[in-house]
Design a protein around this motif. Structure first.
Motif, PDB file in Angstrom:
ATOM      1  N   LYS A  69      44.302  54.244 110.147  1.00 23.87           N
ATOM      2  CA  LYS A  69      43.959  52.848 109.845  1.00 23.87           C
ATOM      3  C   LYS A  69      43.544  52.762 108.386  1.00 23.87           C
ATOM      4  N   PRO A  70      43.564  51.566 107.806  1.00 22.07           N
ATOM      5  CA  PRO A  70      43.092  51.419 106.422  1.00 22.07           C
ATOM      6  C   PRO A  70      41.616  51.798 106.319  1.00 22.07           C
ATOM      7  N   ASP A  71      41.256  52.408 105.214  1.00 20.20           N
ATOM      8  CA  ASP A  71      39.866  52.786 104.973  1.00 20.20           C
ATOM      9  C   ASP A  71      39.170  51.658 104.220  1.00 20.20           C
ATOM     10  N   ILE A  72      37.880  51.507 104.460  1.00 17.91           N
ATOM     11  CA  ILE A  72      37.053  50.567 103.714  1.00 17.91           C
ATOM     12  C   ILE A  72      35.957  51.376 103.047  1.00 17.91           C
ATOM     13  N   VAL A  73      35.777  51.165 101.765  1.00 20.00           N
ATOM     14  CA  VAL A  73      34.774  51.885 100.983  1.00 20.00           C
ATOM     15  C   VAL A  73      33.731  50.877 100.517  1.00 20.00           C
ATOM     16  N   ILE A  74      32.470  51.182 100.787  1.00 22.77           N
ATOM     17  CA  ILE A  74      31.378  50.375 100.244  1.00 22.77           C
ATOM     18  C   ILE A  74      30.777  51.173  99.105  1.00 22.77           C
ATOM     19  N   ALA A  75      30.747  50.571  97.925  1.00 23.39           N
ATOM     20  CA  ALA A  75      30.316  51.273  96.707  1.00 23.39           C
ATOM     21  C   ALA A  75      29.345  50.402  95.919  1.00 23.39           C
ATOM     22  N   ARG A  76      28.534  51.075  95.126  1.00 23.07           N
ATOM     23  CA  ARG A  76      27.663  50.344  94.196  1.00 23.07           C
ATOM     24  C   ARG A  76      28.535  49.861  93.038  1.00 23.07           C
ATOM     25  N   LEU A  77      28.390  48.600  92.676  1.00 22.64           N
ATOM     26  CA  LEU A  77      29.137  48.035  91.556  1.00 22.64           C
ATOM     27  C   LEU A  77      28.567  48.594  90.262  1.00 22.64           C
ATOM     28  N   SER A  78      29.419  49.239  89.494  1.00 19.91           N
ATOM     29  CA  SER A  78      28.954  49.828  88.236  1.00 19.91           C
ATOM     30  C   SER A  78      28.790  48.743  87.159  1.00 19.91           C
ATOM     31  N   GLU A  79      27.960  49.022  86.200  1.00 18.73           N
ATOM     32  CA  GLU A  79      27.738  48.088  85.090  1.00 18.73           C
ATOM     33  C   GLU A  79      29.038  47.767  84.357  1.00 18.73           C
ATOM     34  N   ALA A  80      29.924  48.756  84.248  1.00 16.29           N
ATOM     35  CA  ALA A  80      31.185  48.588  83.534  1.00 16.29           C
ATOM     36  C   ALA A  80      32.100  47.583  84.223  1.00 16.29           C
ATOM     37  N   ASN A  81      31.926  47.387  85.533  1.00 16.53           N
ATOM     38  CA  ASN A  81      32.816  46.507  86.286  1.00 16.53           C
ATOM     39  C   ASN A  81      32.236  45.126  86.551  1.00 16.53           C
ATOM     40  N   ARG A  82      31.080  44.829  85.990  1.00 17.82           N
ATOM     41  CA  ARG A  82      30.456  43.515  86.250  1.00 17.82           C
ATOM     42  C   ARG A  82      31.061  42.449  85.399  1.00 17.82           C
TER      43      ARG A  82
END
Length: 82
Positions: A69-82
């Motif tokens: 099945k598709p995977d779902i990843v929960i990650a902390r949003l990095s400063e570079a991606n804000r």
């Protein structure tokens, strides 16, 4: 919050910045297990602070969410991606 994903069948590894995502569950039990995963990630994120990186749904419950099945990843949003 930002949403990223990969196109199904695209092996280029190009990460797409998505504007919307739909998560479709086969059952209410599957939705509940996903909710349990999200709560666990939130608790870990709170406890670990900036040390929290990411967690994979398939690692949380391999029986309910096998690698087929598709995977779902929960990650902390990095400063570079804000």
């Amino acid at each position: 919050m930002k949403i990223y994903g990969y196109e199904n069948g695209d092996d280029s590894g190009k990460l797409l910045d998505l504007s919307e995502v739909s998560i479709c569950f086969e059952s209410s039990e599957e939705a509940e297990r996903f909710a349990d995963f999200a709560v666990r990630c939130a608790n870990n994120m709170k406890a670990m602070g900036n040390g929290y990186d990411h967690e994979h749904l398939i690692d949380f419950d391999e029986k309910q969410f096998p690698s087929s099945k598709p995977d779902i990843v929960i990650a902390r949003l990095s400063e570079a991606n804000r």
